[in-house]
Design an enzyme around this catalytic site. Structure first.
Site, PDB file in Angstrom:
ATOM      1  CE  LYS A  17      -2.207  -2.772  25.042  1.00  0.00           C
ATOM      2  NZ  LYS A  17      -1.193  -3.664  25.632  1.00  0.00           N
ATOM      3  CE  LYS A  67       7.453   9.168  21.469  1.00  0.00           C
ATOM      4  NZ  LYS A  67       6.964   8.509  22.649  1.00  0.00           N
ATOM      5  CE  LYS A 102       6.696  -0.900  20.702  1.00  0.00           C
ATOM      6  NZ  LYS A 102       7.489  -1.404  21.798  1.00  0.00           N
TER       7      LYS A 102
END
Ligand code: TRP
Length: 337
Positions: free
Chosen positions: A120, A202, A205
Site C-alpha cells: 500500500k 482467484k 473484487k
C-alpha cells in the site's frame, strides 16, 4: 448431559468488513452462504471496519454511505442481530483506545515487514501515513477486545492475524492471561472461485476488469452477461478435467449453487454447447443471490431500522469490549477512575 451442554461456552467468531468494496461470488461461496448456520454453532461478531478505511483518502459522504450499505449487506446476508453482534467500529471507542495501548507493544521493525504496508505504501506513495503503518495494531485491538476463538481471514490478512497472535504472546507473557489466543478460521468446505476472465487467478473484487468478478448485488442481467463472457477453452466438452480451468471453475460454481455433482452436470450437458452451460450457470447464480439482493434493497431503504440496529449493536459491543479494555488498562498501570 443437558446441563453440560447448556453451560458449555459457545466459541466466538469475529470478523471485520471494510466498507469500501463489495462482496463477490467468491466471498459468498467461501463464507457467506454458511453465515446463517454458523450463528447457531458460534457466537458471531461482525463489524464494519470504517476506521481502517481512513488509511486511504475517502470522500466523506461516500464513506458514510458505504459504511451504512456494508452494515445493511451483512444483515441482508442473513446475520440476525438477535443472535449475533453487529456494529460499526467507530461507534465503539474501545477500538481506538486499545489501538493506542497496543501500539506501545508493537515494534517498528515488525510493522515495517508487513507485506500489505509495503504494497500500500508503494501504491499510495504520496500518502504513507502513520495509520497505514499501524493498521495491523488497530486490527489486533479489534480482535482481542472480543476474546474470539476464531477469525476468518483471507490470504491477504493472514499476516495481520499472525501479528495479533505475536502481540497476545508478548502481552500475556508480561501480564498473565489477558487475551485469548485467536486462531484462523478455515471453512470446512469451500470451493475456490476463480476469475471469470483469467481462471488461473482467484476472483477478486479489486480486479480492474469488472467482468472478472460477480458482485453479490449485481443485477440479474449483469450476472448473466458476465457468465456469457467467461473465458473457457477451444474444446466443446463440458467435463471437469485438468487444463480446462475455465470450465472447471464454472462447474465448481454450478455444483455449489445447485447441489449437483460433477457427474450429474456432465450428464445433463452432454451434447450441449458452452453457451448453454454458461447461461445455466448464470441463471443458477442469479437465483441463488436473489434473496440477498432483495433483502438488501429492502433493508438499505429502512433507515430507522438500520439506526436502531447499529445503536443497539454499538451498546452491546461497548459493554463487551470495555471488560477487556479495563483489564488491560489495569494491567499496564493506568489509574482507574
Ligand atoms: N483488515 C481487514 C480487511 O481488510 C478488515 C478488518 C479490520 C478485520 N479489523 C478486523 C478482519 C478484525 C478481521 C478481524 O479485510
Amino acid at each position: 448431559m443437558e446441563e453440560a451442554v447448556k453451560t458449555e461456552r459457545k466459541k466466538v467468531i469475529l470478523s471485520g468488513i471494510q466498507p469500501t468494496g463489495v462482496f463477490t461470488l467468491g466471498n459468498y461461496i467461501g463464507a457467506i452462504r454458511n453465515w446463517d448456520k454458523m450463528q447457531d454453532e458460534y457466537n458471531c461478531a461482525y463489524f464494519v471496519a470504517d476506521l481502517h478505511s481512513l488509511t486511504v483518502r475517502q470522500d466523506p459522504a461516500a464513506l458514510r454511505k458505504q459504511t451504512l450499505d456494508a452494515f445493511a449487506l451483512v444483515l441482508a446476508c442473513g446475520i440476525d442481530p438477535e443472535k449475533s453482534l453487529v456494529f460499526i467500529q467507530s461507534h465503539v471507542p474501545s477500538h481506538a483506545e486499545l489501538n493506542w495501548i497496543l501500539s506501545c507493544y508493537a515494534q517498528f521493525g515488525e510493522l515495517s515487514r508487513m507485506t500489505q504496508f509495503k504494497d500500500k505504501s508503494a501504491k499510495h506513495a504520496d500518502n504513507v501515513n502513520a495509520g497505514l503503518f499501524t493498521y495491523p495494531v488497530l486490527m489486533a485491538g479489534d480482535i482481542l477486545l472480543y476474546q474470539p476463538d476464531f477469525v476468518p481471514v483471507g490470504a491477504d490478512q493472514k499476516q495481520h492475524l499472525e501479528f495479533t497472535r505475536d502481540i497476545v504472546t508478548r502481552f500475556n507473557n508480561l501480564y498473565g492471561n489477558v487475551f485469548r489466543m485467536p486462531e484462523a478460521y478455515i471453512p470446512k468446505e469451500g470451493a475456490r472461485v476463480m476469475s471469470l476472465q483469467d481462471p488461473t487467478k482467484k476472483m477478486s473484487k479489486s480486479d480492474e476488469n469488472v467482468n472478472a468478478f460477480v458482485s453479490i448485488l449485481d443485477e440479474p442481467n449483469v450476472i448473466i452477461n458476465k457468465f456469457k463472457r467467461a473465458v473457457t477453452d477451444s474444446e466443446k466438452e463440458i467435463c471437469y478435467r485438468e487444463g480446462k480451468d475455465g470450465i472447471n471453475n464454472l462447474m465448481s460454481i454450478y455444483s455449489v449453487v445447485t447441489g449437483l455433482t460433477y457427474e450429474q452436470i456432465e450428464k445433463d450437458f452432454e451434447g450441449k454447447g458452452y453457451g448453454d452451460f454458461k447461461l445455466a450457470v448464470g441463471e443458477a447464480v442469479v437465483e441463488k443471490l436473489r434473496p440477498i439482493r432483495e433483502n438488501f434493497n429492502r433493508i438499505s431503504k429502512d433507515k430507522a431500522y438500520l439506526e436502531e440496529t447499529y445503536r443497539k449493536g454499538a451498546e452491546m459491543a461497548t459493554g463487551i469490549s470495555e471488560r477487556t479494555l479495563s483489564k488491560v488498562k489495569k494491567k499496564v498501570g493506568l489509574l482507574a477512575k
